[in-house]
Scaffold this active site. Structure first.
Site, mmCIF file in Angstrom:
data_model
loop_
_atom_site.group_PDB
_atom_site.id
_atom_site.type_symbol
_atom_site.label_atom_id
_atom_site.label_comp_id
_atom_site.label_asym_id
_atom_site.label_seq_id
_atom_site.Cartn_x
_atom_site.Cartn_y
_atom_site.Cartn_z
ATOM 1 N N SER A 7 0.681 -1.035 -0.042
ATOM 2 C CA SER A 7 0.055 -0.108 0.253
ATOM 3 C C SER A 7 0.898 1.350 0.012
ATOM 4 O O SER A 7 1.750 1.446 0.854
ATOM 5 C CB SER A 7 -0.947 0.199 1.276
ATOM 6 N N ARG A 73 -7.729 3.556 3.134
ATOM 7 C CA ARG A 73 -8.938 2.147 2.755
ATOM 8 C C ARG A 73 -8.212 0.898 2.873
ATOM 9 O O ARG A 73 -8.517 -0.065 3.560
ATOM 10 C CB ARG A 73 -9.871 2.291 1.593
ATOM 11 N N GLU A 74 -7.096 0.986 2.334
ATOM 12 C CA GLU A 74 -6.242 -0.304 2.310
ATOM 13 C C GLU A 74 -5.928 -0.536 3.679
ATOM 14 O O GLU A 74 -5.950 -1.748 4.374
ATOM 15 C CB GLU A 74 -5.279 -0.404 1.387
ATOM 16 N N TRP A 75 -5.171 0.211 4.205
ATOM 17 C CA TRP A 75 -4.645 -0.236 5.609
ATOM 18 C C TRP A 75 -5.675 -0.148 6.807
ATOM 19 O O TRP A 75 -5.474 -0.903 7.695
ATOM 20 C CB TRP A 75 -3.356 0.793 6.097
#
Length: 128
Positions: A7, A73-75
């Site tokens: 990410s 959003r990813e982490w």
């Protein structure tokens, strides 16, 4: 070897790709948007597949921050899954600078800024 989702901010794409190459030469499988999302692909679907199928998320800290919409959003999804008991591990690295978000302040990170090689070795050990 480990399956790793990387990410990063778009501005750090070159450095993130260098890191992904380093990890693959050490035997890991790296998921990087620059490699996985093609013309005509659903970005959301590709991201979801990547996050679902990679038990490690490398959070690339940037001197531009970590609050980019996709990156956040990813982490955050990885952290939420981890807190729900999923076998996912969040591994922060200082890629180009920056600080950890407050909620991750107690998590140790690999520092690629001060010593790239030592930081990659530390990340590699965490993935084994």
């Amino acid at each position: 070897m480990a399956d790793v989702f990387i990410s990063h901010r778009g501005a750090d794409g070159k450095e993130a790709e260098t890191l992904a190459h380093e990890l693959t030469t050490r035997g890991h499988q790296a998921w990087l948007d620059l490699w996985e999302v093609g013309i005509g692909d659903s970005i959301v679907q590709k991201m979801d597949d990547g996050l679902s199928n990679h038990p490690y998320l490398v959070l690339c800290l940037s001197d531009s921050g970590v609050s980019a919409p996709w990156m956040s959003r990813e982490w955050m999804s990885a952290l939420a899954r981890q807190l729900d008991g999923a076998a996912v591990k969040l591994l922060p690295v200082r890629l180009t600078g920056g600080d950890l978000p407050a909620i991750l302040a107690d998590v140790r990170y690999a520092d690629l800024v001060s010593d790239w090689d030592a930081g990659v070795r530390a990340l590699d050990r965490a993935l084994r």
